[in-house]
Design a protein around this motif. Structure first.
Motif: not given
Length: 250
Positions: A137-140, A146-149, A206-208
């Motif tokens: 997640r942290s590396l996209d 779900r990250l965009v949400d 993991g997230a932006h």
């Protein structure tokens, strides 16, 4: 001082303080005075807030009571299985059974933290999969929808979130090249945010928002890679020798 201010803004950046002190130790040929000064200055900046927290809560609190909420939302069923694997789930902390919402925040945080530790122990066999998902997640590389949400829930436009993901895909490989061509001492310093984010991702989620402290390093390192390529191209056209020793940028 800047390290202390950074830790006040984002508590996980307290990890950068000993890392920068260690960098000073190696770069200054093991002169202990500068690392001690770095640690002491950061501690002086953090001290007033830490003292204030120690006297206003029922339980000891140094920087924030949010650690319990963060752990409670990452060590639970929703974050260990399903579409939120490796993420933080609001469902785990919105109204946890047996935890009163109107109690002192430090007490609530301690209870959530204790439950998170217990959950991690009971589901230790699942941790490698969860950690891999957190890193992805942290590396996209995983769970992009779900990250965009999640970004949209934090009042970021979807198009802006996707633009950031594409920019990351372009800049991250360039940053790896740039770091390899950077002088060793500067490279070690640039890696401090990377290590900080890596530890935070592995331990939490993991997230932006978790990755954001290392993004300046990615931009700088990618710029170094582009600058090196442009310098080498200009030198080749003019027939001149390499502009830097061993192709490194300082």
């Amino acid at each position: 001082m800047l390290l202390g201010l950074a830790a006040l803004a984002r508590s996980e950046l307290v990890l950068a303080i000993p890392l920068v002190a260690l960098w000073c130790w190696f770069e200054l040929r093991r002169d202990w005075r500068t690392p001690v000064l770095v640690m002491a200055t950061a501690a002086a900046v953090l001290a007033p807030w830490a003292v204030f927290n120690m006297v206003r809560f029922e339980r000891p609190v140094l920087l924030t009571t949010n650690d319990g909420t963060t752990l409670g939302g990452t060590y639970c069923d929703q974050a260990f299985h399903g579409p939120d694997l490796g993420n933080w789930s609001l469902l785990c902390v919105a109204d946890p059974p047996g935890v009163l919402a109107d109690v002192d925040p430090s007490v609530r945080s301690a209870e959530l933290r204790s439950r998170a530790f217990a959950y991690a122990r009971e589901h230790a066999e699942r941790l490698p999969v969860v950690v891999a998902a957190r890193v992805g997640r942290s590396l996209d590389l995983y769970g992009l929808d779900r990250l965009v949400d999640q970004d949209e829930g934090e009042e970021r436009y979807r198009w802006a979130s996707w633009a950031g993901i594409v920019a990351w895909w372009v800049l991250a490989p360039l940053a790896v090249v740039g770091l390899r061509r950077t002088e060793r001492g500067a490279r070690r310093l640039l890696l401090v945010p990377v290590l900080t984010v890596a530890v935070t991702t592995v331990l939490f989620y993991g997230a932006h928002r978790i990755r954001s402290p290392l993004e300046p390093t990615v931009v700088v390192a990618a710029a170094m890679a582009i600058a090196t390529w442009l310098t080498a191209r200009a030198a080749a056209r003019s027939g001149a020798g390499p502009a830097t020793r061993d192709g490194e940028l300082s």
